[in-house]
Design an enzyme around this catalytic site. Structure first.
Site, PDB file in Angstrom:
ATOM      1  CG  HIS A  50     -19.951 -13.974 -16.631  1.00 50.34           C
ATOM      2  ND1 HIS A  50     -19.327 -13.829 -17.850  1.00 50.34           N
ATOM      3  CD2 HIS A  50     -18.947 -14.113 -15.715  1.00 50.34           C
ATOM      4  CE1 HIS A  50     -18.019 -13.884 -17.678  1.00 50.34           C
ATOM      5  NE2 HIS A  50     -17.773 -14.051 -16.401  1.00 50.34           N
ATOM      6  CD  GLU A  52     -24.185 -12.187 -19.784  1.00 54.42           C
ATOM      7  OE1 GLU A  52     -23.574 -11.661 -20.726  1.00 54.42           O
ATOM      8  OE2 GLU A  52     -23.688 -12.350 -18.644  1.00 54.42           O
ATOM      9  CB  CYS A  84     -22.455 -15.544 -21.279  1.00 54.84           C
ATOM     10  SG  CYS A  84     -21.838 -15.244 -19.608  1.00 54.84           S
ATOM     11  CB  SER A 168      -5.014  16.170   8.350  1.00 48.54           C
ATOM     12  OG  SER A 168      -4.561  14.866   8.683  1.00 48.54           O
ATOM     13  CD1 TRP A 170     -11.969  12.880  12.848  1.00 43.05           C
ATOM     14  CD2 TRP A 170     -10.995  12.146  10.976  1.00 43.05           C
ATOM     15  NE1 TRP A 170     -11.485  11.619  13.105  1.00 43.05           N
ATOM     16  CE2 TRP A 170     -10.881  11.145  11.966  1.00 43.05           C
ATOM     17  CE3 TRP A 170     -10.458  11.882   9.722  1.00 43.05           C
ATOM     18  CZ2 TRP A 170     -10.252   9.923  11.746  1.00 43.05           C
ATOM     19  CZ3 TRP A 170      -9.843  10.680   9.495  1.00 43.05           C
ATOM     20  CH2 TRP A 170      -9.739   9.710  10.489  1.00 43.05           C
ATOM     21  NE  ARG A 184      -9.508   4.387   2.161  1.00 41.99           N
ATOM     22  CZ  ARG A 184      -8.801   4.658   3.266  1.00 41.99           C
ATOM     23  NH1 ARG A 184      -8.797   3.792   4.263  1.00 41.99           N
ATOM     24  NH2 ARG A 184      -8.113   5.782   3.349  1.00 41.99           N
ATOM     25  CG  ASP A 200      -2.151  12.026   7.716  1.00 41.23           C
ATOM     26  OD1 ASP A 200      -1.951  12.899   8.574  1.00 41.23           O
ATOM     27  OD2 ASP A 200      -2.588  12.273   6.576  1.00 41.23           O
ATOM     28  NE  ARG A 207     -10.489   1.597   9.730  1.00 40.48           N
ATOM     29  CZ  ARG A 207      -9.643   2.388   9.077  1.00 40.48           C
ATOM     30  NH1 ARG A 207      -8.837   1.876   8.159  1.00 40.48           N
ATOM     31  NH2 ARG A 207      -9.618   3.676   9.312  1.00 40.48           N
ATOM     32  N   GLY A 296      -0.240  12.244  -0.620  1.00 47.00           N
ATOM     33  CA  GLY A 296      -0.528  13.641  -0.338  1.00 47.00           C
ATOM     34  C   GLY A 296      -0.480  14.518  -1.569  1.00 47.00           C
TER      35      GLY A 296
END
Length: 370
Positions: A50, A52, A84, A168, A170, A184, A200, A207, A296
């Site tokens: 942690h 601390e 801690c 879609s 881009w 992500r 899609d 990534r 979606g």
């Protein structure tokens, strides 16, 4: 810009942590002796130390008689790491300043009491608002058992997420897509509906810089009727995949999905679709602290209709699609009158290349969930 106070530095450490610490909170800590910072740290990914302990190790002997500033109440229980509070007391810290109480039932106020019982002066409240924002997902999960739900989508200026043909790629520009992949890497799970898979065929992996990140979110597909094909890209790669469906989905489809190595979770329905509240409860039990809903339109609309979204992050691209047949970002039941439309609070606006990122929090006080 140099932080003006030790607590501001601790908050900066937590805010700028380069990795996810989930299911633990992201905490920053600094040790101050004779007016100078002699140690600082941020919580390491589980099962690491942690904040601390990291700060105390850096401070060494200078910690004796010093002050500690930390963004969350120090823990006082044995978890993946020792308490801690024990480390703070053993190091000889004279006083501890922390921003907010830890809502975890194993901790809440226990750390404060343990420090005071050992003669450590303990003060709470400095930097409270920012500390709550940094750990908004952790705080919700610990108080409700449910993941913190972020609705994220990219749309044109006229609200479309595709052209008339369904194409879609881009909508958003490269900077926005890079931001999305970085996001992500920080969340625990990402969810889409079966229509998104069919149209899609996304990988749903993180990534950044076009390189697969070491830490990947759990991929969740909501598929009430069993339409997701077993050859879909969401079943490839090292990231785990969970498909949430209903008991009356076709048995052969169940077997084909399980053969990919994915987990199939059967849930009751809410109306005609998988009950999203039950899904959130199950994900919460699995230590999914944050959940990113990427579409979606029907899935996003269902989350909004049931008041299950905690935060909205919408990328608005400088495009005009203008096609009546083009899909919109949010579907579902929605508002019958403009007065019933869901409004956001605490809005922030950022630029991502040519795109605009709008972030806000739904205000459900004037609306009623489905």
């Amino acid at each position: 810009m140099t932080p003006a106070t030790p607590m501001q530095r601790a908050l900066q450490l937590a805010r700028e942590a380069p990795y996810s610490t989930s299911p633990n909170p992201t905490v920053g800590a600094v040790v101050v002796a004779n007016g100078e910072i002699v140690g600082e740290g941020v919580t390491q990914p589980p099962p690491g130390s942690h904040a601390e302990v990291v700060a105390l190790e850096q401070a060494g002997d200078k910690a004796r008689g010093a002050a500690m500033y930390v963004t969350l109440e120090p823990c006082s229980h044995q978890g993946r790491t020792p308490p801690c509070t024990n480390a703070i007391i053993s190091a000889g810290i004279a006083d501890v300043h922390y921003s907010i109480l830890d809502p975890d039932p194993n901790v809440s106020a226990g750390g404060h009491k343990a420090l005071e019982a050992a003669g450590v002066e303990t003060v709470a409240g400095e930097g409270e608002d920012e500390a709550r924002l940094i750990n908004e997902a952790f705080l919700k999960h610990r108080t409700t058992g449910l993941p913190f739900v972020v609705a994220k989508f990219a749309a044109s200026l006229d609200g479309r997420i595709s052209a008339a043909s369904g194409d879609s790629r881009w909508i958003s520009g490269p900077e926005a897509r890079q931001w999305a992949h970085q996001l992500r890497t920080r969340i625990d799970a990402i969810i889409v509906g079966s229509s998104t898979i069919l149209i899609d065929d996304p990988q749903l992996t993180a990534r950044p810089d076009e390189v697969e990140a070491e830490r990947q979110p759990l991929r969740v597909v909501v598929d009430t009727r069993g339409r997701t094909p077993p050859m879909a890209r969401v079943f490839t790669g090292s990231a785990k995949t969970l498909v949430a469906t209903a008991a009356d989905a076709p048995a052969p489809w169940f077997a084909s999905i399980e053969a990919t190595g994915a987990e199939v979770l059967t849930l009751d329905k809410h109306g005609e679709h998988v009950d999203l509240k039950l899904l959130l409860e199950e994900l919460g039990r699995r230590d999914i602290v944050s959940l990113l809903v990427e579409g979606g339109g029907m899935v996003l609309g269902s989350f909004f209709d049931r008041a299950l979204v905690d935060k909205v992050q919408a990328i608005i691209a400088p495009l005009i699609v203008g096609a009546a047949e083009a899909h919109t970002a949010i579907a579902g039941k929605g508002a019958y009158r403009m007065a019933d439309a869901l409004r956001l609070r605490d809005i922030t606006i950022d630029r991502l290349g040519d795109d605009i990122l709008v972030t806000g929090y739904p205000n459900y006080e004037t609306t009623s969930p489905e």
